[in-house]
Structure formats: structure tokens, C-alpha cells
Scaffold this motif. Structure first.
Motif, PDB file in Angstrom:
ATOM      1  N   THR A   1       0.838  -1.188   0.000  1.00 21.57           N
ATOM      2  CA  THR A   1       0.000   0.000   0.000  1.00 21.57           C
ATOM      3  C   THR A   1       0.877   1.242   0.000  1.00 21.57           C
ATOM      4  O   THR A   1       1.577   1.503   0.974  1.00 21.57           O
ATOM      5  CB  THR A   1      -0.905   0.021   1.250  1.00 21.57           C
ATOM      6  OG1 THR A   1      -1.670  -1.173   1.274  1.00 21.57           O
ATOM      7  CG2 THR A   1      -1.827   1.229   1.225  1.00 21.57           C
ATOM      8  N   PRO A   2       0.906   2.010  -1.073  1.00 22.89           N
ATOM      9  CA  PRO A   2       1.750   3.193  -1.126  1.00 22.89           C
ATOM     10  C   PRO A   2       1.200   4.298  -0.235  1.00 22.89           C
ATOM     11  O   PRO A   2      -0.003   4.386   0.016  1.00 22.89           O
ATOM     12  CB  PRO A   2       1.683   3.600  -2.600  1.00 22.89           C
ATOM     13  CG  PRO A   2       0.352   3.098  -3.058  1.00 22.89           C
ATOM     14  CD  PRO A   2       0.135   1.808  -2.308  1.00 22.89           C
ATOM     15  N   ALA A   3       2.093   5.128   0.270  1.00 27.10           N
ATOM     16  CA  ALA A   3       1.668   6.269   1.071  1.00 27.10           C
ATOM     17  C   ALA A   3       0.864   7.207   0.190  1.00 27.10           C
ATOM     18  O   ALA A   3       1.173   7.407  -0.985  1.00 27.10           O
ATOM     19  CB  ALA A   3       2.887   6.984   1.642  1.00 27.10           C
ATOM     20  N   GLY A   4      -0.191   7.774   0.742  1.00 28.06           N
ATOM     21  CA  GLY A   4      -1.062   8.633  -0.051  1.00 28.06           C
ATOM     22  C   GLY A   4      -1.256   9.996   0.570  1.00 28.06           C
ATOM     23  O   GLY A   4      -0.833  10.266   1.693  1.00 28.06           O
ATOM     24  N   ALA A   5      -1.921  10.846  -0.169  1.00 27.75           N
ATOM     25  CA  ALA A   5      -2.236  12.184   0.321  1.00 27.75           C
ATOM     26  C   ALA A   5      -3.280  12.089   1.421  1.00 27.75           C
ATOM     27  O   ALA A   5      -4.035  11.114   1.502  1.00 27.75           O
ATOM     28  CB  ALA A   5      -2.757  13.033  -0.832  1.00 27.75           C
TER      29      ALA A   5
ATOM     30  N   TRP B   1      -5.646   4.479  16.623  1.00 29.80           N
ATOM     31  CA  TRP B   1      -4.554   5.083  15.857  1.00 29.80           C
ATOM     32  C   TRP B   1      -3.650   3.950  15.392  1.00 29.80           C
ATOM     33  O   TRP B   1      -3.044   3.253  16.201  1.00 29.80           O
ATOM     34  CB  TRP B   1      -3.819   6.086  16.725  1.00 29.80           C
ATOM     35  CG  TRP B   1      -2.616   6.738  16.124  1.00 29.80           C
ATOM     36  CD1 TRP B   1      -2.271   6.823  14.805  1.00 29.80           C
ATOM     37  CD2 TRP B   1      -1.586   7.420  16.851  1.00 29.80           C
ATOM     38  NE1 TRP B   1      -1.110   7.516  14.649  1.00 29.80           N
ATOM     39  CE2 TRP B   1      -0.657   7.896  15.881  1.00 29.80           C
ATOM     40  CE3 TRP B   1      -1.362   7.690  18.192  1.00 29.80           C
ATOM     41  CZ2 TRP B   1       0.487   8.603  16.247  1.00 29.80           C
ATOM     42  CZ3 TRP B   1      -0.227   8.403  18.560  1.00 29.80           C
ATOM     43  CH2 TRP B   1       0.691   8.859  17.585  1.00 29.80           C
ATOM     44  N   ILE B   2      -3.583   3.754  14.080  1.00 26.37           N
ATOM     45  CA  ILE B   2      -2.831   2.642  13.510  1.00 26.37           C
ATOM     46  C   ILE B   2      -1.744   3.197  12.598  1.00 26.37           C
ATOM     47  O   ILE B   2      -2.018   4.020  11.721  1.00 26.37           O
ATOM     48  CB  ILE B   2      -3.753   1.709  12.706  1.00 26.37           C
ATOM     49  CG1 ILE B   2      -4.899   1.200  13.592  1.00 26.37           C
ATOM     50  CG2 ILE B   2      -2.971   0.527  12.122  1.00 26.37           C
ATOM     51  CD1 ILE B   2      -5.995   0.490  12.824  1.00 26.37           C
ATOM     52  N   GLU B   3      -0.513   2.763  12.816  1.00 23.67           N
ATOM     53  CA  GLU B   3       0.615   3.195  11.996  1.00 23.67           C
ATOM     54  C   GLU B   3       1.310   1.981  11.398  1.00 23.67           C
ATOM     55  O   GLU B   3       1.417   0.930  12.032  1.00 23.67           O
ATOM     56  CB  GLU B   3       1.611   3.998  12.828  1.00 23.67           C
ATOM     57  CG  GLU B   3       1.080   5.347  13.310  1.00 23.67           C
ATOM     58  CD  GLU B   3       2.145   6.140  14.058  1.00 23.67           C
ATOM     59  OE1 GLU B   3       2.645   7.115  13.493  1.00 23.67           O
ATOM     60  OE2 GLU B   3       2.460   5.760  15.188  1.00 23.67           O
ATOM     61  N   ASN B   4       1.798   2.150  10.171  1.00 23.43           N
ATOM     62  CA  ASN B   4       2.518   1.096   9.461  1.00 23.43           C
ATOM     63  C   ASN B   4       3.894   1.626   9.078  1.00 23.43           C
ATOM     64  O   ASN B   4       4.100   2.099   7.953  1.00 23.43           O
ATOM     65  CB  ASN B   4       1.739   0.665   8.216  1.00 23.43           C
ATOM     66  CG  ASN B   4       2.383  -0.510   7.510  1.00 23.43           C
ATOM     67  OD1 ASN B   4       2.980  -1.372   8.138  1.00 23.43           O
ATOM     68  ND2 ASN B   4       2.267  -0.541   6.183  1.00 23.43           N
ATOM     69  N   PRO B   5       4.858   1.549   9.989  1.00 22.95           N
ATOM     70  CA  PRO B   5       6.191   2.091   9.715  1.00 22.95           C
ATOM     71  C   PRO B   5       6.936   1.258   8.680  1.00 22.95           C
ATOM     72  O   PRO B   5       6.495   0.169   8.303  1.00 22.95           O
ATOM     73  CB  PRO B   5       6.875   2.019  11.089  1.00 22.95           C
ATOM     74  CG  PRO B   5       6.189   0.876  11.780  1.00 22.95           C
ATOM     75  CD  PRO B   5       4.750   0.930  11.313  1.00 22.95           C
ATOM     76  N   PRO B   6       8.083   1.755   8.190  1.00 20.81           N
ATOM     77  CA  PRO B   6       8.856   1.007   7.190  1.00 20.81           C
ATOM     78  C   PRO B   6       9.211  -0.409   7.624  1.00 20.81           C
ATOM     79  O   PRO B   6       9.378  -1.294   6.769  1.00 20.81           O
ATOM     80  CB  PRO B   6      10.109   1.875   7.015  1.00 20.81           C
ATOM     81  CG  PRO B   6       9.643   3.261   7.336  1.00 20.81           C
ATOM     82  CD  PRO B   6       8.653   3.085   8.447  1.00 20.81           C
ATOM     83  N   SER B   7       9.317  -0.642   8.907  1.00 22.88           N
ATOM     84  CA  SER B   7       9.654  -1.979   9.401  1.00 22.88           C
ATOM     85  C   SER B   7       8.547  -2.979   9.118  1.00 22.88           C
ATOM     86  O   SER B   7       8.769  -4.194   9.114  1.00 22.88           O
ATOM     87  CB  SER B   7       9.915  -1.941  10.911  1.00 22.88           C
ATOM     88  OG  SER B   7       8.715  -1.625  11.618  1.00 22.88           O
ATOM     89  N   GLY B   8       7.316  -2.470   8.883  1.00 24.51           N
ATOM     90  CA  GLY B   8       6.187  -3.345   8.631  1.00 24.51           C
ATOM     91  C   GLY B   8       5.523  -3.862   9.881  1.00 24.51           C
ATOM     92  O   GLY B   8       4.507  -4.561   9.801  1.00 24.51           O
ATOM     93  N   LYS B   9       6.050  -3.519  11.053  1.00 28.28           N
ATOM     94  CA  LYS B   9       5.455  -3.935  12.315  1.00 28.28           C
ATOM     95  C   LYS B   9       4.435  -2.888  12.749  1.00 28.28           C
ATOM     96  O   LYS B   9       4.792  -1.771  13.108  1.00 28.28           O
ATOM     97  CB  LYS B   9       6.525  -4.111  13.394  1.00 28.28           C
ATOM     98  CG  LYS B   9       5.982  -4.635  14.712  1.00 28.28           C
ATOM     99  CD  LYS B   9       7.089  -4.833  15.735  1.00 28.28           C
ATOM    100  CE  LYS B   9       6.537  -5.364  17.053  1.00 28.28           C
ATOM    101  NZ  LYS B   9       7.624  -5.550  18.065  1.00 28.28           N
TER     102      LYS B   9
END
Length: 229
Positions: free
Chosen positions: A23-27, A98-106
Motif C-alpha cells: 500500500t503506497p503512502a497517499g495524500a 490510531w494505527i501506523e505502518n512504519p517502514p519496518s512493517g510492524k
């Protein structure tokens, strides 16, 4: 919660887990999500449930918060214990996710209390308690785009949306998918007898000047299990 209602669509379409695409980062995008559920029981009683949520997504983060009508008490007005003398607690049914998907994927999944000025970390084993299926694509898009591959596209694009339909196990599902925004404008499902229906409508709303999670970054942190006291 929203995730629990829409994430189940993949299970209806296929008994095999669907691979989640990157899923690419979006506006930034702000959405209002309205849910209507209706069921007719064997006792002849019809039960209707309706509620709405606000969703804000930007980059690698998503914020989901219940919309409370005027006059409904917020979490800080509710107390545990009898006689109003108990301690304040977080109403998990209305607290923001609040859900975050950092570069680590965790994934980082938290429940946020503005009144307590505290965020509570939720571990994977506890996701089900807050209506989250653990899928980042579902959280970001409201419906995992991979599920559309198991559906039949119907007709041409209409006002920027593509209709998809599927039927499995006596349940029919219709999705109107916003191609540019990559979210479902509507998801409707019903059983063969028409005694159980679910309808979700999604509309875009004005994006806030400041992401809602910015105010929560300075909050103290706790564990989801703290809320079980």
C-alpha cells in the motif's frame, strides 16, 4: 468497529486468505463512514443498528473515531463503580484507534483517550477486542483491495466508481469502489432470505488542518491491559 464489519468481506468471498498488496503512502484523506445493520430474528423481532465513524488517513497512519451525536456522553463522562464514585475509564467502543505502518512493517496499534491524555498500546493478541483484524490494507482502504479480485466487475465506471458483485454461501455483496481514492463508496451485503442486511456508505469530508494523531504524540503511554482493571 469499522474494521470488523468490512474486513469480513474477504472471508465471504474466499476461504483462502488473500495476499495483501503493498500500500503506497497517499495524500491526506478524511472520510465519514455510516453503518446500517438490520436483522430479523426467528422471534419475528427486527433489530436495527446504525452508527457513524470518522476516518483520517495520511502517509503511513490511519485514525478511526466514533462519531457521537449531540447529547451523547463522551468517554470522560462515564465512570466505573457505583454511585458515580468510581474512577474514570476509557469507553473502548468510542475511543479513537490510531494505527501506523512504519517502514519496518510492524504495525503500531493504539487506543487513544483525549481526556486522560494517554495512548494505550494494543498487542496483536488483543486486536480482536477493538474490532481490528490486523490488516493494514483494510485499515487504510476500509476494504482490502485484494478482495475485489474475487468479485465480478459490473458495467463501466460511473462518476469515478466501479461496481463489483459477488455471491458466496447464500450471501450477496455489492461494492462501489472509488478508483481514484481507493476506498469503497458503499458496501452492501444481504443473506439469501433477506433477513440480514448490512450497508456501509462512505463519503469524503473536509480534511482537518492538523492530523488528529499530532495531539496524541505527546500523550503518556500505557498498555491495553491497563484498561482491564
Amino acid at each position: 468497529m469499522l474494521g470488523g464489519l468490512l474486513a469480513g468481506l474477504a472471508a465471504i468471498l474466499s476461504p483462502i486468505a488473500l495476499a495483501a498488496p503493498a500500500t503506497p503512502a497517499g495524500a491526506p484523506l478524511a472520510l465519514r463512514v455510516e453503518h446500517q445493520l438490520s436483522s430479523l430474528g426467528s422471534d419475528g423481532v427486527k433489530r436495527d443498528v446504525a452508527f457513524a465513524e470518522r476516518v483520517y488517513r495520511a502517509g503511513n497512519a490511519v485514525w478511526i473515531e466514533r462519531e457521537l451525536p449531540r447529547g451523547v456522553p463522551h468517554e470522560h463522562e462515564q465512570e466505573s463503580g457505583k454511585g458515580g464514585g468510581g474512577h474514570k475509564h476509557v469507553d473502548l467502543s468510542t475511543a479513537a484507534r490510531w494505527i501506523e505502518n512504519p517502514p519496518s512493517g510492524k504495525l503500531s496499534v493504539t487506543v487513544v483517550s483525549d481526556h486522560l491524555k494517554k495512548v494505550f498500546d494494543v498487542k496483536p493478541a488483543e486486536y480482536g477486542n477493538i474490532g481490528f483484524d490486523g490488516s493494514w490494507p483494510t485499515a487504510y482502504h476500509l476494504l482490502d483491495p485484494a478482495a475485489l479480485k474475487q468479485m465480478r466487475a459490473v458495467g463501466p465506471l460511473r462518476n469515478g466508481a466501479q461496481q463489483y458483485q459477488a455471491q458466496r454461501g447464500g450471501e450477496s455483496v455489492t461494492v462501489w469502489w472509488d478508483v481514484a481514492g481507493q476506498f469503497p463508496r458503499s458496501v452492501e451485503s444481504r443473506n439469501a432470505g433477506g433477513t440480514s442486511t448490512k450497508l456501509t456508505r462512505v463519503t469524503t469530508v473536509a480534511t482537518p488542518q492538523r492530523a488528529p494523531w499530532e495531539r496524541a504524540r505527546a500523550y503518556a503511554r500505557g498498555e491495553y491491559t491497563d484498561l482491564m482493571d
